[in-house]
Write an enzyme that holds these catalytic residues in place. Structure first.
Site, PDB file in Angstrom:
ATOM      1  N   LYS A  65       0.838  -1.214   0.000  1.00 26.01           N
ATOM      2  CA  LYS A  65       0.000   0.000   0.000  1.00 26.01           C
ATOM      3  C   LYS A  65       0.867   1.256   0.000  1.00 26.01           C
ATOM      4  CE  LYS A  65      -1.864  -1.426   3.842  1.00 26.01           C
ATOM      5  NZ  LYS A  65      -1.264  -2.761   3.956  1.00 26.01           N
ATOM      6  N   HIS A  90       4.599   1.047   6.295  1.00 25.50           N
ATOM      7  CA  HIS A  90       4.389   1.282   4.863  1.00 25.50           C
ATOM      8  C   HIS A  90       5.709   1.745   4.245  1.00 25.50           C
ATOM      9  CE1 HIS A  90      -0.180   1.974   5.715  1.00 25.50           C
ATOM     10  NE2 HIS A  90       0.241   0.766   6.023  1.00 25.50           N
TER      11      HIS A  90
END
Ligand code: GDP
Ligand code: IMO
Ligand code: MG
Length: 502
Positions: A65, A90
Site C-alpha cells: 500500500k 508502509h
C-alpha cells in the site's frame, strides 16, 4: 411494533411507488422554501466533487500500500490515515532512499501534499515524535498547523484520535503470553488494548492529552486500575504514574502544534474540490469485523473505516482501490488456507524479502487466494485492483492460484466466517504457467511475457475487479498503469513522468 435487533426496514415491503411518494413529499416540503432546482444547485455547491479514493489492503496487510499511495499521492492534495496505529509499516522508496512510515501517511513525502492522521487512528505520541524526527533527519519538512506560516503545514493530527499509553502495551504483552489465552501474534504496540479503552468509553483522546490537568487525572485513575488488573491477572509489576505523567505531558507539548479538527479539514478540502486519498492500514482479512477473527487487528481496516475514521460521509468517497500481492502473505497467527510450507514458500520469502517492516518477523507466504480476493472486493466495494510484486514470481516454473475451497467434502467459493471453518478448509488450485523471464521494472502491459499477461488476465476475470496498476518493483518508476484507471484519477502527467524516467 417494537423491533429490538432487526432493522426497521425488515418490515418494509419494497414498493417503488412508496419511495416515489416519499420523494415527492420531501420535495414538496422543501418546495415551500425554494424550488427543487435551487435545492439541487445548492447541494452541488456543497459537494463539489474532488476526486476521493480509498487505498485498501485486499489481503492480510503488507500488500505494498505504501508504494501505491506514494505513486498516487502526486495527484492528491490530502492523504489521510483512518485506522490502526504504529502497527503499520508502509515502505516507500524515494530517490533510492527507503522510508518506513508507521503512523504518518505516505503523502508527507510529496511536497504540497497534506498528511492527516484521522480520528480512527490510535496514536502513540512517542512513536509519532520519533517518526517526525526520522523524517526531518532525512530532509523531509514536517510542520503542523500551529506554525507561524500555516500555509506550509503538512501534518495534521486529529484532536479526536485516541492515545496509546504504556499500560496498553503492558496488558497486551502479558495477555499474549498468558496461559489459556488465544495468542494472536500482535505487533506488541498496545493497539488492541487502546481500542478496547476507546470502545469502553474510558480512553484518552488527543485533545484531552493536551490539557495537563485532565491528563494527570486520567493517568492517575487509569494507571491505578490497570496496575491492579495486570497484577491480579498476570502478576505484572506496576507502572509508575508520576513518570508516565511527566513523559506524556512533555510529549503533549511537542505534539500540540500538529493537532486540529481533521474532520473539518478533510471535509473543507473535499468541499473546495480538492482530491483526497484515504490510506488504509493493515488489510481486509485483519479487519475487526470482516477478517479472520479473532486473528485480526482491533480496527476497521476495510474501506468503510475511511468514513468513520476521518469523519467524511460515505457518499463523499468516489472509488476504492484494492491492493493485492500477486501471491499472498500473512504475519502473526491465524488461518491461511493457501500457505506454502517448505522450499517454495521459502523461495517466495527470499525473493519477495518477506520480513515484517515493523517487527522484522518472517512473513508466512502462500499462493494467491481468489475466494478471499472476491470477498475483499465485495466488502470494500473495490472498483480497481492493483497487483504488486509481480516480479517476485519471475522464477516460478508454475504458479498455483486458489480458485475455490473444499469444506467438509463440498466445493464452495465463499470464505468461512469462523476460525474453526478455516481449519477444515482445503484450497482447490488451478495451475498456470510461469514465465521465467524478468518482469522487474517493466512499465507497460505489452512488454510483459505472454504468461505474465495471462496470469493477470486470469486474476482480473476471476476476481471480478479491473486491474488499474501493476507493480513490478519497489521503486516509483517500476509501475504499469492502465489507461482507464489513470484517466479516472487524472494521472496522465504521473504516467508520462514515470515512463520518461524508466
Ligand atoms: P504495506 O504495509 O502494504 O505498505 O507494505 P510493506 O511496505 O509492509 O511491504 C511491501 C514490501 O514490498 C516493501 O518492502 C516494498 O518496498 C516492497 N514492494 C512493493 N511493491 C513491490 C513490487 O512490485 N516488487 C517488489 N519486489 N517489491 C515491492
Ligand atoms: P500494514 O499497514 C501486516 C497483524 C499482526 C497480528 C495482527 C494483530 O503494514 O499492512 P496488532 O498489533 O494490530 O494488534 O496485531 O495483525 N498486523 C499486520 N500485519 N501488516 C500490518 O500493517 C499489520 N498490522 C497488524 O501481525 O497478526
Ligand atoms: Mg506493512
Amino acid at each position: 411494533m417494537m423491533l429490538r435487533s432487526l432493522p426497521a426496514g425488515f418490515l418494509r415491503i419494497p414498493d417503488p411507488q412508496i419511495s416515489q411518494r416519499a420523494k415527492s413529499a420531501h420535495v414538496e416540503a422543501l418546495g415551500k422554501r425554494e424550488s427543487a432546482a435551487e435545492i439541487l444547485s445548492e447541494a452541488k455547491e456543497l459537494m463539489k466533487p474532488g476526486s476521493t479514493a480509498v487505498v485498501v489492503g485486499a489481503q492480510w496487510g503488507d500488500e505494498g500500500k505504501g508504494k501505491i499511495v506514494d505513486v498516487l499521492s502526486e495527484n492528491f492534495s490530502v492523504v489521510a490515515r483512518y485506522a490502526g496505529g504504529h502497527n503499520a509499516g508502509h515502505t516507500v522508496i524515494r530517490d533510492g532512499n527507503k522510508f518506513i512510515l508507521q503512523l504518518i501517511p505516505c503523502g508527507i513525502l510529496r511536497p504540497g501534499c497534506r498528511a492527516v492522521i484521522g480520528n480512527g487512528v490510535v496514536l502513540d505520541p512517542m512513536a509519532l515524535l520519533r517518526e517526525i524526527g526520522t523524517l526531518r533527519d532525512a530532509g523531509v519538512p514536517v510542520t503542523g498547523p500551529a506554525a507561524a506560516d500555516r500555509s506550509s503545514a503538512n501534518l495534521f493530527v486529529s484532536n479526536r484520535a485516541h492515545v496509546i499509553l504504556p499500560y496498553h502495551r503492558m496488558i497486551e504483552l502479558a495477555a499474549e503470553n498468558a496461559p489459556g489465552r488465544v495468542k494472536i501474534g500482535t505487533t506488541s504496540r498496545g493497539i488492541g488494548p487502546a481500542y478496547e479503552d476507546k470502545m469502553g468509553r474510558r480512553g484518552l483522546r488527543v485533545a484531552d492529552m493536551l490539557d495537563p490537568a485532565l491528563l494527570r487525572k486520567h493517568i492517575a485513575n487509569a494507571c491505578a486500575e490497570k496496575n491492579m488488573i495486570a497484577h491480579a491477572l498476570f502478576n505484572t509489576e506496576p507502572l509508575d504514574q508520576d513518570a508516565m505523567y511527566t513523559e506524556y505531558a512533555r510529549a503533549a507539548e511537542q505534539v500540540a502544534p500538529f493537532v486540529c479538527d481533521t474532520a473539518l479539514l478533510v471535509n473543507q478540502a473535499i468541499g473546495a474540490g480538492e482530491s483526497v486519498l484515504f490510506e488504509g492500514a493493515q488489510g481486509t482479512m485483519l479487519d475487526i469485523d470482516h477478517g479472520t477473527y479473532p486473528f485480526v487487528t482491533s480496527s476497521s481496516a476495510t474501506s468503510g473505516g475511511a468514513a468513520t475514521g476521518t469523519g467524511v460521509a460515505p457518499t463523499a468517497i468516489n472509488s476504492v482501490i484494492g491492493v493485492t500481492k500477486a501471491y499472498c502473505t500473512r504475519v502473526g497467527e491465524g488461518p491461511f488456507p493457501t500457505e506454502i510450507v517448505g522450499p517454495v514458500g521459502d523461495e517466495l520469502r527470499k525473493r519477495g524479502n518477506e520480513f515484517g517492516a515493523v517487527t522484522g518477523r518472517p512473513r508466512r507466504c502462500g499462493w494467491l487466494d481468489l475466494p478471499l480476493l472476491r470477498y475483499a472486493r465485495m466488502i470494500n466495494g473495490i472498483s480497481w485492483l492493483v497487483v504488486t510484486k509481480l516480479d517476485v514470481l519471475d522464477e516460478m516454473a508454475e504458479i498455483l492460484v486458489c480458485v475455490a475451497y473444499k469444506l467438509d467434502g463440498k466445493k464452495r467459493t465463499e470464505i468461512p466466517a469462523h476460525a474453526s471453518g478455516y481449519e477444515r478448509v482445503e484450497a482447490i488450485y488451478e495451475k498456470l504457467a510461469g514465465w521465467r523471464k524478468s518482469t522487474s521494472g517493466v512499465t507497460s502491459f505489452g512488454k510483459l511475457p505472454a504468461e505474465a499477461r495471462a496470469y493477470l488476465q486470469f486474476v482480473e476475470k476471476e476476481s471480478g475487479a479491473r486491474i488499474g496498476m501493476v507493480s513490478t518493483g519497489p521503486d516509483r518508476e517500476q509501475t504499469i498503469f492502465v489507461d482507464d484507471f489513470t484517466a479516472q484519477l487524472g494521472m496522465e502527467k504521473t504516467v508520462d513522468r514515470v515512463k520518461a524516467r524508466a
